[in-house]
Scaffold this motif. Structure first.
Motif, PDB file in Angstrom:
ATOM      1  N   THR A 195       0.830  -1.203   0.000  1.00  0.00           N
ATOM      2  CA  THR A 195       0.000   0.000   0.000  1.00  0.00           C
ATOM      3  C   THR A 195       0.866   1.255   0.000  1.00  0.00           C
ATOM      4  N   ILE A 196       1.923   1.260   0.779  1.00  0.00           N
ATOM      5  CA  ILE A 196       2.843   2.397   0.782  1.00  0.00           C
ATOM      6  C   ILE A 196       3.435   2.609  -0.605  1.00  0.00           C
ATOM      7  N   LEU A 197       3.698   1.509  -1.304  1.00  0.00           N
ATOM      8  CA  LEU A 197       4.283   1.606  -2.649  1.00  0.00           C
ATOM      9  C   LEU A 197       3.288   2.082  -3.700  1.00  0.00           C
ATOM     10  N   GLY A 198       1.997   2.075  -3.358  1.00  0.00           N
ATOM     11  CA  GLY A 198       0.984   2.541  -4.300  1.00  0.00           C
ATOM     12  C   GLY A 198       0.295   1.441  -5.076  1.00  0.00           C
ATOM     13  N   VAL A 199       0.429   0.200  -4.605  1.00  0.00           N
ATOM     14  CA  VAL A 199      -0.282  -0.904  -5.241  1.00  0.00           C
ATOM     15  C   VAL A 199      -1.766  -0.804  -4.864  1.00  0.00           C
ATOM     16  N   PRO A 200      -2.691  -0.905  -5.828  1.00  0.00           N
ATOM     17  CA  PRO A 200      -4.120  -0.770  -5.526  1.00  0.00           C
ATOM     18  C   PRO A 200      -4.601  -1.796  -4.499  1.00  0.00           C
ATOM     19  N   ARG A 201      -5.585  -1.425  -3.717  1.00  0.00           N
ATOM     20  CA  ARG A 201      -6.084  -2.284  -2.648  1.00  0.00           C
ATOM     21  C   ARG A 201      -6.552  -3.641  -3.170  1.00  0.00           C
ATOM     22  N   ALA A 202      -7.193  -3.673  -4.322  1.00  0.00           N
ATOM     23  CA  ALA A 202      -7.672  -4.957  -4.859  1.00  0.00           C
ATOM     24  C   ALA A 202      -6.510  -5.912  -5.088  1.00  0.00           C
ATOM     25  N   THR A 203      -5.391  -5.395  -5.564  1.00  0.00           N
ATOM     26  CA  THR A 203      -4.214  -6.226  -5.799  1.00  0.00           C
ATOM     27  C   THR A 203      -3.584  -6.653  -4.483  1.00  0.00           C
ATOM     28  N   VAL A 204      -3.552  -5.742  -3.518  1.00  0.00           N
ATOM     29  CA  VAL A 204      -3.036  -6.053  -2.191  1.00  0.00           C
ATOM     30  C   VAL A 204      -3.827  -7.214  -1.589  1.00  0.00           C
ATOM     31  N   THR A 205      -5.134  -7.153  -1.725  1.00  0.00           N
ATOM     32  CA  THR A 205      -5.992  -8.209  -1.191  1.00  0.00           C
ATOM     33  C   THR A 205      -5.765  -9.523  -1.937  1.00  0.00           C
ATOM     34  N   GLU A 206      -5.571  -9.450  -3.225  1.00  0.00           N
ATOM     35  CA  GLU A 206      -5.303 -10.654  -4.013  1.00  0.00           C
ATOM     36  C   GLU A 206      -4.049 -11.361  -3.511  1.00  0.00           C
ATOM     37  N   ASP A 207      -3.004 -10.579  -3.258  1.00  0.00           N
ATOM     38  CA  ASP A 207      -1.782 -11.182  -2.731  1.00  0.00           C
ATOM     39  C   ASP A 207      -2.043 -11.818  -1.374  1.00  0.00           C
ATOM     40  N   TYR A 208      -2.764 -11.130  -0.524  1.00  0.00           N
ATOM     41  CA  TYR A 208      -3.084 -11.633   0.809  1.00  0.00           C
ATOM     42  C   TYR A 208      -3.819 -12.976   0.730  1.00  0.00           C
ATOM     43  N   LEU A 209      -4.762 -13.089  -0.183  1.00  0.00           N
ATOM     44  CA  LEU A 209      -5.579 -14.291  -0.289  1.00  0.00           C
ATOM     45  C   LEU A 209      -4.823 -15.499  -0.835  1.00  0.00           C
ATOM     46  N   LEU A 210      -3.633 -15.279  -1.393  1.00  0.00           N
ATOM     47  CA  LEU A 210      -2.860 -16.402  -1.901  1.00  0.00           C
ATOM     48  C   LEU A 210      -2.464 -17.388  -0.809  1.00  0.00           C
ATOM     49  N   SER A 211      -2.488 -16.965   0.441  1.00  0.00           N
ATOM     50  CA  SER A 211      -2.178 -17.904   1.530  1.00  0.00           C
ATOM     51  C   SER A 211      -3.200 -19.027   1.610  1.00  0.00           C
ATOM     52  N   ASN A 212      -4.408 -18.810   1.096  1.00  0.00           N
ATOM     53  CA  ASN A 212      -5.386 -19.895   1.061  1.00  0.00           C
ATOM     54  C   ASN A 212      -4.925 -21.038   0.159  1.00  0.00           C
ATOM     55  N   ARG A 213      -4.068 -20.728  -0.774  1.00  0.00           N
ATOM     56  CA  ARG A 213      -3.549 -21.748  -1.666  1.00  0.00           C
ATOM     57  C   ARG A 213      -2.198 -22.284  -1.212  1.00  0.00           C
ATOM     58  N   TYR A 214      -1.360 -21.402  -0.680  1.00  0.00           N
ATOM     59  CA  TYR A 214       0.034 -21.758  -0.482  1.00  0.00           C
ATOM     60  C   TYR A 214       0.420 -22.143   0.939  1.00  0.00           C
ATOM     61  N   TYR A 215      -0.415 -21.849   1.924  1.00  0.00           N
ATOM     62  CA  TYR A 215      -0.072 -22.224   3.288  1.00  0.00           C
ATOM     63  C   TYR A 215      -0.559 -23.639   3.576  1.00  0.00           C
ATOM     64  N   THR A 216       0.363 -24.511   3.926  1.00  0.00           N
ATOM     65  CA  THR A 216       0.044 -25.888   4.288  1.00  0.00           C
ATOM     66  C   THR A 216       0.577 -26.157   5.685  1.00  0.00           C
ATOM     67  N   PRO A 217      -0.291 -26.240   6.685  1.00  0.00           N
ATOM     68  CA  PRO A 217       0.180 -26.455   8.059  1.00  0.00           C
ATOM     69  C   PRO A 217       1.040 -27.701   8.176  1.00  0.00           C
ATOM     70  N   ASP A 218       2.114 -27.618   8.946  1.00  0.00           N
ATOM     71  CA  ASP A 218       3.006 -28.744   9.151  1.00  0.00           C
ATOM     72  C   ASP A 218       2.328 -29.810   9.998  1.00  0.00           C
ATOM     73  N   MET A 219       2.433 -31.041   9.549  1.00  0.00           N
ATOM     74  CA  MET A 219       1.974 -32.154  10.367  1.00  0.00           C
ATOM     75  C   MET A 219       2.996 -32.397  11.472  1.00  0.00           C
ATOM     76  N   PRO A 220       2.541 -32.711  12.699  1.00  0.00           N
ATOM     77  CA  PRO A 220       3.503 -33.010  13.769  1.00  0.00           C
ATOM     78  C   PRO A 220       4.384 -34.184  13.371  1.00  0.00           C
ATOM     79  N   ARG A 221       5.659 -34.088  13.687  1.00  0.00           N
ATOM     80  CA  ARG A 221       6.582 -35.176  13.396  1.00  0.00           C
ATOM     81  C   ARG A 221       6.420 -36.293  14.405  1.00  0.00           C
ATOM     82  N   ALA A 222       6.858 -37.483  14.014  1.00  0.00           N
ATOM     83  CA  ALA A 222       6.787 -38.633  14.912  1.00  0.00           C
ATOM     84  C   ALA A 222       7.534 -38.333  16.202  1.00  0.00           C
ATOM     85  N   GLY A 223       6.869 -38.584  17.322  1.00  0.00           N
ATOM     86  CA  GLY A 223       7.498 -38.359  18.609  1.00  0.00           C
ATOM     87  C   GLY A 223       7.268 -36.980  19.186  1.00  0.00           C
TER      88      GLY A 223
END
Length: 290
Positions: A195-223
């Motif tokens: 936003t400080i750089l002047g990227v439009p809010r719609a684009t800022v939100t689009e980037d934010y929403l990419l975590s719905n695709r790219y964030y995969t919670p780590d499964m606990p390791r054995a032990g």
């Protein structure tokens, strides 16, 4: 006094692994092919993305290869660190709370000479736990709770965001910043920068929403010891899990609304909370835009 527990991103990650691994995938946000290239497959990483390539309202473009955002980096492999070295990473800003960092430390190879910045603090999750111990919790109630977290975030983490901005201004890049999931504290930080750089809010939100695709919670390791919070979450329905685990445009809207609601709005926030003068903003743009 109640004992503070792990921060929201980490609790959410454990919850997700225990309850509904399919819930987040079902709610992923469709994105353009260009956006998919933002994910960088660093071995052992999670939600590691370049924030370059976005267009500003005045036709400039955010440079690639300068700023990266990520989830916790404690599982980066030696090969992954080799990839990060090839990217020229010079600085890491870790937004995680004290206990998060202690329980999942990220240890950078000494020969990389990466400067790591963090801040000791506790995130008291007692109100959060009380909320989910109710007999019935709805997805809408959960979204409202998350929006409340976001409304506080620009101010609660202002000191860390201010330091991030200063490191960029000082040229301590390429730089990667992260929290536990790389979606909440990191998501707000990215939205502020763009936003400080002047990227439009719609684009800022689009980037934010990419975590719905790219964030995969780590499964606990054995032990690994199961987190005691998991028991309270096992009964949650998938839509509640998604409201907690995913990102929603309403959350980010709440952060910006809180900034604007205070007297002086956005300009005051940039000037006082982030400590940026007009000259600083110009330097940020010079460093990050082409």
């Amino acid at each position: 006094m109640s004992k503070p527990v792990r921060a929201l991103g980490l609790c959410a990650a454990l919850l997700f692994a225990a309850v509904a691994p399919q819930a987040l995938a079902q709610a992923s946000t469709p994105v353009a092919a260009e956006a998919r290239s933002r994910l960088i497959a660093i071995e052992g990483s999670n939600n590691f993305r370049d924030i370059g390539g976005y267009k500003t309202a005045d036709g400039r473009e955010v440079k690639w290869g300068i700023l990266y955002r990520s989830a916790a980096m404690n599982r980066i492999t030696p090969a992954g660190f080799g990839q990060l070295k090839a990217l020229g990473i010079k600085t890491n800003v870790d937004f995680r709370a004290t206990q998060e960092r202690a329980s999942a430390p990220a240890v950078w190879p000494a020969d990389m000479k990466v400067a790591v910045y963090s801040q000791d603090y506790d995130m008291d999750m007692t109100p959060f736990m009380a909320f989910f111990q109710k007999s019935r919790v709805t997805a809408e109630e959960t979204r409202t709770m998350m929006a409340g977290f976001y409304a506080d975030a620009p101010f609660k983490f202002a000191g860390q965001y201010k330091r991030l901005m200063r490191l960029i201004i000082d040229g301590e890049t390429p730089l990667v910043y992260n929290c536990s999931a790389g979606k909440d504290r990191t998501g707000v930080a990215t939205a502020l920068i763009l936003t400080i750089l002047g990227v439009p809010r719609a684009t800022v939100t689009e980037d934010y929403l990419l975590s719905n695709r790219y964030y995969t919670p780590d499964m606990p390791r054995a032990g690994e010891k199961e987190d005691p919070m998991m028991a309270a979450f096992r009964r949650l329905p998938p839509d509640v899990v998604q409201a907690l685990m995913g990102v929603d445009a309403r959350y980010l809207d709440a952060a910006f609304a809180a900034i604007e609601a205070r007297e002086g709005g956005w300009d005051r926030y940039v000037r006082e909370d982030l400590g940026l003068s007009a000259a600083d903003v110009t330097t940020l743009k010079t460093r990050l835009l082409k």
